[in-house]
Write a protein that holds these residues in place. Sequence first.
Motif, short mmCIF file in Angstrom:
data_model
loop_
_atom_site.label_atom_id
_atom_site.label_comp_id
_atom_site.label_asym_id
_atom_site.label_seq_id
_atom_site.Cartn_x
_atom_site.Cartn_y
_atom_site.Cartn_z
N GLU A 58 1.00 -1.43 -0.07
CA GLU A 58 -0.45 0.41 -0.49
C GLU A 58 1.22 1.09 -0.23
N LYS A 59 2.14 1.03 0.73
CA LYS A 59 2.68 2.33 0.87
C LYS A 59 3.82 2.70 -0.43
N VAL A 60 3.32 1.67 -1.60
CA VAL A 60 4.53 1.22 -3.00
C VAL A 60 3.62 2.78 -3.47
N GLU A 61 1.89 2.21 -3.48
CA GLU A 61 1.52 2.78 -4.53
C GLU A 61 0.94 4.28 -3.95
N ALA A 62 0.60 4.15 -2.48
CA ALA A 62 0.40 5.41 -1.76
C ALA A 62 1.82 6.73 -2.53
N VAL A 63 3.06 5.83 -2.51
CA VAL A 63 4.12 6.03 -2.79
C VAL A 63 4.72 6.81 -4.05
N ARG A 64 3.46 6.20 -5.50
CA ARG A 64 3.98 6.23 -6.56
C ARG A 64 2.67 7.60 -7.00
N ARG A 65 1.52 7.28 -6.72
CA ARG A 65 0.40 7.56 -6.86
C ARG A 65 0.56 9.93 -6.62
N MET A 66 1.18 9.50 -4.80
CA MET A 66 1.79 10.85 -4.28
C MET A 66 2.53 12.05 -5.45
N PHE A 67 3.58 10.95 -6.17
CA PHE A 67 4.79 11.53 -7.00
C PHE A 67 3.73 11.95 -8.06
N ASP A 68 3.63 10.31 -9.46
CA ASP A 68 2.96 10.86 -9.93
C ASP A 68 1.79 12.09 -10.24
N THR A 69 1.52 12.91 -9.64
CA THR A 69 0.40 13.77 -9.03
C THR A 69 1.45 15.07 -9.09
N ILE A 70 2.78 14.68 -8.44
CA ILE A 70 3.05 16.53 -7.94
C ILE A 70 4.71 16.27 -8.62
N ALA A 71 4.44 15.26 -10.03
CA ALA A 71 6.02 15.53 -10.66
C ALA A 71 6.32 16.67 -11.38
N GLY A 72 4.67 17.01 -11.78
CA GLY A 72 4.96 18.81 -13.32
C GLY A 72 6.18 19.67 -12.21
N ARG A 73 5.76 20.21 -10.70
CA ARG A 73 6.07 20.94 -9.91
C ARG A 73 7.22 20.60 -8.73
N TYR A 74 7.75 19.19 -8.61
CA TYR A 74 8.83 19.31 -8.42
C TYR A 74 9.82 19.76 -7.58
N GLU A 75 10.09 19.79 -8.78
CA GLU A 75 11.52 20.37 -8.66
C GLU A 75 11.40 22.40 -8.18
N LEU A 76 10.57 22.97 -8.70
CA LEU A 76 10.33 24.28 -8.76
C LEU A 76 9.99 24.40 -6.91
N VAL A 77 9.15 23.24 -6.23
CA VAL A 77 8.48 23.55 -4.68
C VAL A 77 9.55 22.88 -4.14
N ASN A 78 10.70 21.90 -4.20
CA ASN A 78 11.62 21.15 -3.88
C ASN A 78 12.79 22.55 -3.30
N GLY A 79 13.11 22.71 -4.83
CA GLY A 79 14.08 23.94 -4.11
C GLY A 79 13.37 25.35 -2.97
N ILE A 80 12.08 25.41 -2.97
CA ILE A 80 11.57 26.79 -2.47
C ILE A 80 11.58 25.94 -0.81
N VAL A 81 11.37 24.98 -0.60
CA VAL A 81 11.05 24.01 0.55
C VAL A 81 11.94 23.75 1.23
N SER A 82 13.23 23.66 0.48
CA SER A 82 14.74 23.93 1.06
C SER A 82 15.85 24.87 1.27
N LEU A 83 14.75 26.17 0.49
CA LEU A 83 15.60 27.53 0.61
C LEU A 83 16.63 27.08 -0.29
N GLY A 84 16.76 26.30 -1.63
CA GLY A 84 17.58 26.18 -1.94
C GLY A 84 19.18 25.38 -1.90
N MET A 85 18.89 24.99 0.16
CA MET A 85 20.26 23.81 0.28
C MET A 85 20.38 22.50 -0.61
N ASP A 86 19.22 22.43 -1.29
CA ASP A 86 19.52 21.10 -1.39
C ASP A 86 19.87 20.77 -2.53
N ARG A 87 20.71 21.82 -3.52
CA ARG A 87 21.29 21.43 -4.53
C ARG A 87 23.06 21.67 -3.82
#
Length: 251
Positions: free
Chosen positions: A27-56
């Motif tokens: 159930e976790k595998v499916e939940a994770v797959r669905r979640m990332f399918d949903t957020i894929a389009g803006r994943y990198e944008l949101v990632n950069g903002i919520v990590s305050l750019g530190m992810d780089r």
Amino acid sequence: MSPAVGGQSRAEGASVPTATQLPTGPEKVEAVRRMFDTIAGRYELVNGIVSLGMDRGWRHRCIDALELPVGSLVLDVACGTGDLCRELDRRLLRPVGVDLSSGMLAHARSPGPLVLADAVFSPFRTATFDGAVSGFALRNVTDLGVLFVELARVTRPGGRMSLLDLAEPEAQLLRLGHRLWTNYAVPLVGSALSDAAAYRYLPRSFAYLPPAHRVVELLEHAGFVAVEHELLSGGISQLYTATRKHEAGGP
Ligand SMILES: C[S@@+](CC[C@H](N)C(=O)[O-])C[C@H]1O[C@@H](n2cnc3c(N)ncnc32)[C@H](O)[C@@H]1O
């Protein structure tokens, strides 16, 4: 609470994620797959903002820690949209990405091949890779022990591994600030730009992370040596590095 699948999760089994419960197993595998399918389009944008750019910087450190020569073939486990693949390529390493979300792969930009698969049941031959990296995926994998055994299989003896994920800082004040940020600011940014439920999952997903000593144990058990754990940026991020053991007589 008792350990769940593979001793990884601190959450008890539940089929539907609620405010307090997290899914486990298939159930976790499916939940994770669905979640990332949903957020894929803006994943990198949101990632950069919520990590305050530190992810780089954390990604740079992850690849530095591999210490592999130019031309090495490196598996990016749970590569998502290919951020680490691109960084590997910039360092003249040869990336291959694997991810179970077709949505993330559809939005990926990578100079190397991308494979749609669950990294736990990987389609690669034994000892294919000189190294493996992973960014922010440990919390999302159902059974870390099984994943590490699989990574040990596909990495050549003497190969290197570098796994990056978020962490919760130990220092009290930093921990408080971190909790406020992940519990309130991240879901706000996520709901404004992407998917509210997915970014409410982020703070809850910390419950999946086993303590560092357990991750080290699982890596050693899987066949890695020289396992090291490093905290980054005051402990809001962490890195595990290791070397694939030679079959007999150690590294
Ligand atoms: C937080 S994203 C990280 C993406 C990328 N590594 C990065 O650094 O931005 C987590 C990724 O792990 C993938 N994932 C989770 N479990 C997986 C598994 N068992 N096999 C392959 N990919 C998996 C998800 O589909 C998602 O793309």
